[in-house]
Write an enzyme that holds these catalytic residues in place. Structure first.
Site, PDB file in Angstrom:
ATOM      1  N   CYS A 154      15.289 -40.337   3.474  1.00  0.00           N
ATOM      2  CA  CYS A 154      16.411 -39.730   4.196  1.00  0.00           C
ATOM      3  C   CYS A 154      17.759 -39.955   3.518  1.00  0.00           C
ATOM      4  O   CYS A 154      18.784 -39.496   4.022  1.00  0.00           O
ATOM      5  CB  CYS A 154      16.442 -40.243   5.623  1.00  0.00           C
ATOM      6  SG  CYS A 154      14.866 -40.004   6.473  1.00  0.00           S
ATOM      7  N   HIS A 287      24.960 -42.585   9.634  1.00  0.00           N
ATOM      8  CA  HIS A 287      23.575 -42.090   9.587  1.00  0.00           C
ATOM      9  C   HIS A 287      23.064 -41.902  11.010  1.00  0.00           C
ATOM     10  O   HIS A 287      22.503 -40.851  11.331  1.00  0.00           O
ATOM     11  CB  HIS A 287      22.701 -43.084   8.823  1.00  0.00           C
ATOM     12  CG  HIS A 287      21.296 -42.633   8.628  1.00  0.00           C
ATOM     13  ND1 HIS A 287      20.975 -41.560   7.823  1.00  0.00           N
ATOM     14  CD2 HIS A 287      20.122 -43.102   9.138  1.00  0.00           C
ATOM     15  CE1 HIS A 287      19.656 -41.379   7.836  1.00  0.00           C
ATOM     16  NE2 HIS A 287      19.120 -42.303   8.633  1.00  0.00           N
ATOM     17  N   HIS A 320      17.927 -34.743  12.736  1.00  0.00           N
ATOM     18  CA  HIS A 320      17.748 -35.466  11.482  1.00  0.00           C
ATOM     19  C   HIS A 320      16.972 -34.584  10.512  1.00  0.00           C
ATOM     20  O   HIS A 320      15.774 -34.370  10.663  1.00  0.00           O
ATOM     21  CB  HIS A 320      16.992 -36.766  11.750  1.00  0.00           C
ATOM     22  CG  HIS A 320      16.916 -37.689  10.568  1.00  0.00           C
ATOM     23  ND1 HIS A 320      17.319 -37.316   9.304  1.00  0.00           N
ATOM     24  CD2 HIS A 320      16.483 -38.975  10.458  1.00  0.00           C
ATOM     25  CE1 HIS A 320      17.129 -38.331   8.478  1.00  0.00           C
ATOM     26  NE2 HIS A 320      16.626 -39.342   9.155  1.00  0.00           N
TER      27      HIS A 320
END
Length: 397
Positions: A154, A287, A320
């Site tokens: 990620c 994040h 996400h």
């Protein structure tokens, strides 16, 4: 570091282009969508943030959705930078693309047939082994140049932009196309559910009652140029990459180091490279997945390095997007810098006393914003951070 950004493009659940995203970024996201592109017994239980059907309908049979999103963002970025492929024929061009799904999970039919002992042709597997989104961009533009596909979970999109900026800074390239792209896919969708970190509700970053992520998809692309190349073609500077930091804590396959050790190091590296002090940072796009462990480790790192700096969390509006997340969030951070405001963190209601971090709960003006941090955490302990700078204002602004 002071790398010039001359164009950017983005597609995600907030819009098909930067203009639409800018309009929707500061509005509440009212609708929850559920998967209907592939079969899963979980599809109706776990909300996701999908790209619009208008974009999805444009996919060619021979390409992935991830590459469709990448092309969409790329074409917008080039237009935004007032560049055409022919303008780059004699330039030193580099392409670096971060991804997760688009480099891995597109051979379902082959594997199913192989499992059933039907011994299918190896073409899909050979294509997978040889496939690189970065190389495909060069092919798409009919250009020669260097390319790199980054797969750091990620953190991939953030790393790609940071690496691309370093190529410019070290005179390896005149122009770099950098970003990330990923699509909703059965394996990560069910995988996060099996890991028990997906939420059946809208995600709640940093909230005391947070209980997991929602997945999203899309792409973000930056066009970065050397100072000389940009000046020679009288390019408009719409932003800057001021610093990049990367650190792997290697603590666990999926969990962050609890004290945020790797996150701190990435943030410190990015700030050191930028030459800025914590007080020079106007805001942070965290994040902030909405999981217990990630938000806890990230809050410790942010409090250690950038305590008191306003925090937003755009995954509450986009989901996400895995390997694309860092690139999409870099685009959103640049929009916020240039608009001089940051969006409310959706669904944040109750502060978690254990985090000592309260994100913005309403759209917030950030006057004279000149620099911001976009932060990314990935599986395997991959951590990356960018320090981005705002565009150059004209004399009459």
């Amino acid at each position: 570091m002071k790398t010039t950004i001359t164009g950017f493009g983005c597609v995600c659940s907030l819009g098909n282009n930067v203009s639409e995203i800018k309009q929707n970024l500061f509005k509440p996201v009212s609708e929850i969508s559920f998967l209907d592109r592939f079969e899963s017994s979980f599809a109706k239980d776990y909300p996701v943030f999908q790209v619009s059907r208008k974009i999805l309908s444009q996919k060619n049979e021979s390409e992935s959705y991830g590459f469709l999103f990448l092309k969409t963002a790329l074409n917008e970025a080039l237009k935004n930078a007032n560049l055409k492929a022919k303008d780059l024929k004699d330039a030193k061009v580099g392409v670096v693309i971060g991804t997760s799904v688009d480099a891995s999970f597109n051979c379902f039919d082959f594997y199913k047939e192989w499992r059933n002992e039907e011994y299918p042709p190896l073409d899909p597997l050979n294509k997978y082994i040889q496939y690189s989104p970065a190389k495909e961009v060069l092919k798409h533009l009919e250009l020669e140049g260097i390319s790199q596909t980054v797969v750091t979970a990620c953190a991939s999109g953030t790393d790609a932009i940071g690496i691309g900026a370093q190529w410019i800074e070290n005179s390896i390239c005149d122009v770099v196309i950098a970003g990330g792209a990923d699509e909703l896919n059965l394996i990560p969708f069910t995988g996060f559910i099996k890991l028990m970190i997906a939420s059946k509700e809208r995600c709640k970053p940093f909230d005391e009652n947070r209980n997991g992520i929602n997945l999203g998809e899309g792409a973000g692309v930056f066009i970065m140029e050397s100072e000389q190349f940009a000046v020679e073609r009288n390019a408009k500077k719409i932003g800057l990459v001021l610093g990049y930091g990367n650190a792997c804590d290697a603590y666990h396959q999926t969990s962050p180091e609890p004290n945020g050790r790797g996150i701190k190091k990435a943030l410190e590296n990015a700030l050191n490279q930028s030459g800025l002090k914590p007080g020079d940072i106007s805001f942070i796009n965290a994040h902030a997945t909405g999981t217990l462990d990630n938000d806890s480790a990230e809050s410790l790192a942010l409090n250690a390095i950038l305590k008191g700096v306003p925090v937003t969390a755009t995954k509450s509006k986009t989901g996400h997007a895995l390997g694309a997340a860092g690139a999409i969030e870099a685009c959103l951070t640049l929009i916020c810098l240039n608009e001089q405001k940051i969006p409310a963190v959706e669904n944040f209601k109750t502060a978690d006393e254990n985090l000592e971090l309260v994100p913005v709960s309403k759209n917030t003006e950030i006057k004279n914003a000149k620099a911001a941090v976009s932060n990314s955490l990935g599986f395997g302990g991959c951590n990356a951070a960018l320090v981005l700078g705002s565009r150059e204002k004209t004399a009459n602004e």
